[in-house]
Scaffold this motif. Structure first.
Motif, PDB file in Angstrom:
ATOM      1  N   GLU A  58       0.830  -1.197   0.000  1.00 41.71           N
ATOM      2  CA  GLU A  58       0.000   0.000   0.000  1.00 41.71           C
ATOM      3  C   GLU A  58       0.868   1.251   0.000  1.00 41.71           C
ATOM      4  OE1 GLU A  58      -0.489  -2.664   1.862  1.00 41.71           O
ATOM      5  OE2 GLU A  58      -2.616  -3.177   1.876  1.00 41.71           O
ATOM      6  N   ILE A  59       2.013   1.182   0.684  1.00 41.36           N
ATOM      7  CA  ILE A  59       2.889   2.357   0.806  1.00 41.36           C
ATOM      8  C   ILE A  59       3.445   2.731  -0.569  1.00 41.36           C
ATOM      9  CG2 ILE A  59       5.033   3.230   1.855  1.00 41.36           C
ATOM     10  CD1 ILE A  59       4.415   1.267   4.214  1.00 41.36           C
ATOM     11  N   ILE A  60       3.866   1.722  -1.308  1.00 43.59           N
ATOM     12  CA  ILE A  60       4.371   1.999  -2.656  1.00 43.59           C
ATOM     13  C   ILE A  60       3.246   2.547  -3.530  1.00 43.59           C
ATOM     14  CG2 ILE A  60       5.531   1.029  -4.667  1.00 43.59           C
ATOM     15  CD1 ILE A  60       7.206   0.925  -2.095  1.00 43.59           C
ATOM     16  N   ALA A  61       2.054   1.972  -3.394  1.00 42.01           N
ATOM     17  CA  ALA A  61       0.928   2.403  -4.238  1.00 42.01           C
ATOM     18  C   ALA A  61       0.627   3.885  -4.041  1.00 42.01           C
ATOM     19  CB  ALA A  61      -0.316   1.564  -3.932  1.00 42.01           C
ATOM     20  N   ILE A  62       0.588   4.357  -2.807  1.00 42.82           N
ATOM     21  CA  ILE A  62       0.245   5.767  -2.578  1.00 42.82           C
ATOM     22  C   ILE A  62       1.378   6.676  -3.105  1.00 42.82           C
ATOM     23  CG2 ILE A  62       1.129   5.929  -0.189  1.00 42.82           C
ATOM     24  CD1 ILE A  62      -2.043   7.686  -1.487  1.00 42.82           C
ATOM     25  N   ASN A  63       2.601   6.173  -3.037  1.00 40.17           N
ATOM     26  CA  ASN A  63       3.702   6.998  -3.563  1.00 40.17           C
ATOM     27  C   ASN A  63       3.729   7.011  -5.091  1.00 40.17           C
ATOM     28  OD1 ASN A  63       5.289   8.274  -1.322  1.00 40.17           O
ATOM     29  ND2 ASN A  63       5.118   6.174  -0.559  1.00 40.17           N
ATOM     30  N   MET A  64       3.206   5.952  -5.716  1.00 39.27           N
ATOM     31  CA  MET A  64       3.019   5.985  -7.171  1.00 39.27           C
ATOM     32  C   MET A  64       1.952   7.008  -7.541  1.00 39.27           C
ATOM     33  SD  MET A  64       3.153   1.966  -8.141  1.00 39.27           S
ATOM     34  CE  MET A  64       4.713   1.122  -8.399  1.00 39.27           C
ATOM     35  N   VAL A  65       0.907   7.083  -6.706  1.00 36.52           N
ATOM     36  CA  VAL A  65      -0.127   8.097  -6.912  1.00 36.52           C
ATOM     37  C   VAL A  65       0.501   9.488  -6.826  1.00 36.52           C
ATOM     38  CG1 VAL A  65      -2.165   9.170  -5.832  1.00 36.52           C
ATOM     39  CG2 VAL A  65      -2.068   6.682  -6.139  1.00 36.52           C
ATOM     40  N   TYR A  66       1.351   9.672  -5.825  1.00 33.59           N
ATOM     41  CA  TYR A  66       2.066  10.945  -5.629  1.00 33.59           C
ATOM     42  C   TYR A  66       2.828  11.324  -6.906  1.00 33.59           C
ATOM     43  CZ  TYR A  66       5.172  14.152  -2.935  1.00 33.59           C
ATOM     44  OH  TYR A  66       5.868  15.227  -2.445  1.00 33.59           O
ATOM     45  N   ALA A  73      -1.724  14.087 -14.062  1.00 38.63           N
ATOM     46  CA  ALA A  73      -2.656  13.030 -14.471  1.00 38.63           C
ATOM     47  C   ALA A  73      -3.682  12.764 -13.371  1.00 38.63           C
ATOM     48  CB  ALA A  73      -1.881  11.752 -14.754  1.00 38.63           C
ATOM     49  N   ARG A  74      -4.894  12.391 -13.785  1.00 38.19           N
ATOM     50  CA  ARG A  74      -5.892  11.962 -12.798  1.00 38.19           C
ATOM     51  C   ARG A  74      -5.534  10.554 -12.345  1.00 38.19           C
ATOM     52  NH1 ARG A  74     -11.929  14.424 -13.970  1.00 38.19           N
ATOM     53  NH2 ARG A  74     -11.390  16.401 -12.968  1.00 38.19           N
ATOM     54  N   THR A  75      -5.416  10.386 -11.040  1.00 38.08           N
ATOM     55  CA  THR A  75      -4.908   9.117 -10.527  1.00 38.08           C
ATOM     56  C   THR A  75      -5.638   8.706  -9.247  1.00 38.08           C
ATOM     57  OG1 THR A  75      -2.930   8.022  -9.641  1.00 38.08           O
ATOM     58  CG2 THR A  75      -3.013  10.391  -9.438  1.00 38.08           C
ATOM     59  N   MET A  76      -5.610   7.414  -8.974  1.00 37.51           N
ATOM     60  CA  MET A  76      -6.405   6.899  -7.869  1.00 37.51           C
ATOM     61  C   MET A  76      -5.737   5.694  -7.226  1.00 37.51           C
ATOM     62  SD  MET A  76     -10.335   5.878  -8.245  1.00 37.51           S
ATOM     63  CE  MET A  76     -10.762   4.241  -8.358  1.00 37.51           C
ATOM     64  N   THR A  77      -6.003   5.525  -5.942  1.00 30.06           N
ATOM     65  CA  THR A  77      -5.668   4.281  -5.270  1.00 30.06           C
ATOM     66  C   THR A  77      -6.846   3.909  -4.382  1.00 30.06           C
ATOM     67  OG1 THR A  77      -4.059   3.094  -3.898  1.00 30.06           O
ATOM     68  CG2 THR A  77      -4.547   5.341  -3.249  1.00 30.06           C
ATOM     69  N   SER A  78      -6.904   2.674  -3.978  1.00 32.12           N
ATOM     70  CA  SER A  78      -8.006   2.265  -3.105  1.00 32.12           C
ATOM     71  C   SER A  78      -7.510   1.189  -2.160  1.00 32.12           C
ATOM     72  CB  SER A  78      -9.170   1.718  -3.927  1.00 32.12           C
ATOM     73  OG  SER A  78      -8.809   0.516  -4.562  1.00 32.12           O
ATOM     74  N   SER A  79      -8.215   1.057  -1.042  1.00 34.32           N
ATOM     75  CA  SER A  79      -7.880   0.023  -0.069  1.00 34.32           C
ATOM     76  C   SER A  79      -9.024  -0.056   0.936  1.00 34.32           C
ATOM     77  CB  SER A  79      -6.545   0.341   0.616  1.00 34.32           C
ATOM     78  OG  SER A  79      -6.112  -0.785   1.361  1.00 34.32           O
ATOM     79  N   SER A  80      -8.780  -0.756   2.015  1.00 33.84           N
ATOM     80  CA  SER A  80      -9.763  -0.826   3.082  1.00 33.84           C
ATOM     81  C   SER A  80      -9.034  -0.671   4.409  1.00 33.84           C
ATOM     82  CB  SER A  80     -10.491  -2.172   3.026  1.00 33.84           C
ATOM     83  OG  SER A  80     -11.386  -2.282   4.110  1.00 33.84           O
ATOM     84  N   SER A  81      -9.626   0.114   5.288  1.00 36.06           N
ATOM     85  CA  SER A  81      -9.159   0.386   6.650  1.00 36.06           C
ATOM     86  C   SER A  81      -7.669   0.177   6.944  1.00 36.06           C
ATOM     87  CB  SER A  81     -10.018  -0.414   7.626  1.00 36.06           C
ATOM     88  OG  SER A  81     -11.360   0.015   7.474  1.00 36.06           O
ATOM     89  N   THR A  82      -7.266  -1.065   7.269  1.00 39.72           N
ATOM     90  CA  THR A  82      -5.880  -1.287   7.670  1.00 39.72           C
ATOM     91  C   THR A  82      -4.906  -0.907   6.561  1.00 39.72           C
ATOM     92  OG1 THR A  82      -4.318  -3.016   8.312  1.00 39.72           O
ATOM     93  CG2 THR A  82      -6.276  -3.766   7.201  1.00 39.72           C
ATOM     94  N   ILE A  84      -5.482   1.474   4.364  1.00 43.32           N
ATOM     95  CA  ILE A  84      -5.488   2.941   4.299  1.00 43.32           C
ATOM     96  C   ILE A  84      -4.552   3.503   5.377  1.00 43.32           C
ATOM     97  CG2 ILE A  84      -6.929   4.997   4.649  1.00 43.32           C
ATOM     98  CD1 ILE A  84      -7.500   3.752   1.959  1.00 43.32           C
ATOM     99  N   SER A  85      -4.486   2.839   6.511  1.00 40.69           N
ATOM    100  CA  SER A  85      -3.557   3.281   7.562  1.00 40.69           C
ATOM    101  C   SER A  85      -2.124   3.317   7.023  1.00 40.69           C
ATOM    102  CB  SER A  85      -3.619   2.338   8.770  1.00 40.69           C
ATOM    103  OG  SER A  85      -4.870   2.443   9.403  1.00 40.69           O
ATOM    104  N   LEU A  86      -1.775   2.288   6.257  1.00 38.59           N
ATOM    105  CA  LEU A  86      -0.414   2.237   5.701  1.00 38.59           C
ATOM    106  C   LEU A  86      -0.123   3.397   4.758  1.00 38.59           C
ATOM    107  CD1 LEU A  86      -0.070  -1.581   4.989  1.00 38.59           C
ATOM    108  CD2 LEU A  86       1.431  -0.231   6.449  1.00 38.59           C
ATOM    109  N   LYS A  87      -1.156   3.941   4.142  1.00 38.96           N
ATOM    110  CA  LYS A  87      -0.949   4.999   3.151  1.00 38.96           C
ATOM    111  C   LYS A  87      -0.819   6.390   3.771  1.00 38.96           C
ATOM    112  CE  LYS A  87      -3.866   2.685  -0.313  1.00 38.96           C
ATOM    113  NZ  LYS A  87      -2.941   2.205  -1.338  1.00 38.96           N
TER     114      LYS A  87
END
Lengths: 352, 179
Positions: A58-66, A73-82, A84-87
């Motif tokens: 999840e940490i890498i994913a949010i930094n790819m969004v960054y 570019a319009r960009t998105m990530t998704s997750s659930s609770s735990t 999202i905490s990592l992001k």
């Protein structure tokens, strides 16, 4: 356009995002939102210059969004609770760097690894910042699959308009549910030009920097003030809510998302027993619809806040009401969804 | 609310598909629908159930604790949901896999030997469609024609060849229901 189709909530988010030009999705699977990532993995590779990446965490994913957001570019990530905490660290960086993006949290039971059933206990995390520092996300809380579509589309516009990350705060139930949806034609709205800041290579122009820091505290303070100014504007202009049956209500329920739907059934059931119940359903959780709640508390002196948490949004309701009415709370947690009869019984306690 | 139902059985019996076809057909007929799967740490061969709500009005709570209709495709499903069915509600059960009598006597019941019929038709996996056919005939919530249309949407690609057997199964199920 205009045709009704039957779609699962998680997939509807993906389709909505693609239709408003989100061509970059980075994520890591987690129940109960993996269908969204799966949908993006099927659709995005078919679009030219689009990318789906299942990151290693999840940490890498949010930094790819960054990174993608830095190019405009319009960009998105998704997750659930735990997940999202990592992001959270990444989200704080993105908010500081003033970049638009959309983050989807289909909440599950917490804390810890919790359960995979629906929850709403990430309200504090979503609306009060979540990560470190003074920042907020624009937080939208859909309560039907159609609203997942509409609010996902709006989230991208709002993120661009305020150069701030936006969050769709749903839960496992609404993500797993299928309902009919329509992808409506959208009105063109004026969005700020991104040309002044996006990183696209500085050949022939002055170089830009996107950084989430300033080593001079006075300069860093200015960054904070600038971001804060956007939140003030959001509070002035972007508050959204649904109000049902507020006139002559014996009691007003305040609930969002899945719980607000259940509350609507409670209103009907109560009516057949001669009890008049109203509902205020915040659609934006940040900015929070405090004015309508304050207004309603002048006429109705009993409120019941219902959440799938042990009392989070209720604090914002108390602030809005400011002691002018009685605020009660009912919550189920850990993945348990409150039923209509439970809520009605709770209401009867306060109307004796 | 026109319908508020639970469909339940083994994973692999096509429980989710029954619910989706019904929801899709009701949507085609202009009604509001909601379909919810049970989701959890499921495994192949374990229990599976879904809920379907059909209404002319906006659908509020998607939680069905007391269904008007229960379709039980196996014994554990009947054991689990029978006590919650509304008084005067409807239980359609798969007689091929459920031997016991109902404990309730305040509900309507239809017993369909779904697996046996599907076997005779040449594909035991069509048992779900036999029961769905019976339900559609009994409830009248949607037209059989619309279920066929929904089926055409659902069976694409290599599954298209299964159209005929599914239609036959739906019709056979309907024929078992009088009225």
């Amino acid at each position: 356009m205009g045709e009704k189709i039957l779609m699962k909530g998680n997939e509807a988010i993906g389709e909505a995002a693609i239709r408003v030009g989100c061509h970059f999705y980075f994520g890591y699977p987690i129940t109960p939102q993996s269908e969204l990532a799966a949908y993006m993995s099927k659709k995005l590779p078919k679009i030219k210059n689009a990318a789906f990446i299942q990151a290693e965490s999840e940490i890498i994913a949010i930094n790819m969004v960054y990174g993608a957001a830095s190019t405009g570019a319009r960009t998105m990530t998704s997750s659930s609770s735990t997940g999202i905490s990592l992001k959270q660290e990444g989200i704080s960086f993105i908010a500081c760097a003033e970049l638009p993006c959309v983050i989807v949290n289909m909440q599950r039971g917490g804390p810890g690894l919790g359960s995979i059933q629906p929850g709403q206990a990430d309200y504090f995390q979503a609306t009060k910042g979540g990560g470190h520092g003074d920042y907020h996300l624009i937080v939208l809380a859909p309560s039907s699959v159609q609203e997942l579509v509409d609010l996902t589309m709006d989230a991208f516009d709002l993120a661009d308009k305020y150069t701030n990350p936006a969050m769709i705060l749903g839960d496992g139930l609404i993500g797993q549910m299928m309902e009919s949806v329509e992808f409506k034609e959208r009105k063109k709205i004026d969005l700020p030009d991104k040309k002044g800041w996006i990183l696209t290579g500085c050949k022939g122009r002055k170089k830009y920097c996107i950084v989430p820091f300033n080593m001079d505290p006075y300069e860093m303070e200015k960054v904070n003030f600038k971001i804060q100014e956007k939140y003030n504007k959001l509070k002035e202009r972007e508050v959204r809510y649904e109000a049902v049956n507020l006139d002559n209500a014996d009691l007003i329920i305040v609930a969002y998302g899945t719980v607000a739907r259940i509350a609507k059934t409670v209103i009907q059931n109560a009516k057949s027993e001669g009890i008049n119940i109203g509902l205020i359903r915040p659609i934006t959780l940040f900015p929070f619809p405090e004015s309508i709640i304050a207004e309603a508390s002048k006429k109705v002196n009993k409120f019941l806040v219902v959440e799938m948490s042990l009392g989070q949004m209720v604090e914002d309701v108390k602030l809005a009401v400011n002691g002018k009415a009685e605020i009660n709370f009912y919550g189920r947690v850990g993945g348990v969804v409150p039923t209509q009869s439970e809520i009605l019984n709770e209401i009867k306690k306060y109307l004796k | 609310m026109l319908e508020r139902m639970i469909i339940s059985g083994f994973g692999g019996q096509g429980i989710m598909l029954m619910g989706r076809l019904l929801a899709y057909a009701a949507m085609l007929e202009g009604k509001n629908v909601a379909w919810m799967p049970s989701y959890g740490p499921e495994m192949r061969g374990g229990t599976a159930n879904c809920t379907v709500l059909i209404s002319k009005e906006e659908i509020g709570s998607p939680i069905v604790s007391h269904p008007k209709t229960l379709i039980a495709m196996n014994q554990p499903s009947l054991d689990k949901f029978e006590p919650n069915v509304n008084e005067d509600g409807l239980i359609i059960l798969n007689d091929s896999l459920i031997e016991r009598k109902l404990s309730r006597n305040d509900v309507n019941v239809i017993r369909i030997p779904a697996d046996d019929i599907a076997d005779k038709l040449g594909n035991s996996r069509a048992a779900n469609m036999v029961v769905l056919g019976a339900y559609v005939k009994k409830s009248g919530v949607v037209k059989m024609e619309t279920i066929f249309k929904a089926l055409e949407k659902a069976l694409t690609g290599r599954n298209q060849k299964l159209m005929d057997i599914n239609k036959k199964a739906l019709k056979q199920g309907a024929e078992l229901v009088k009225q």
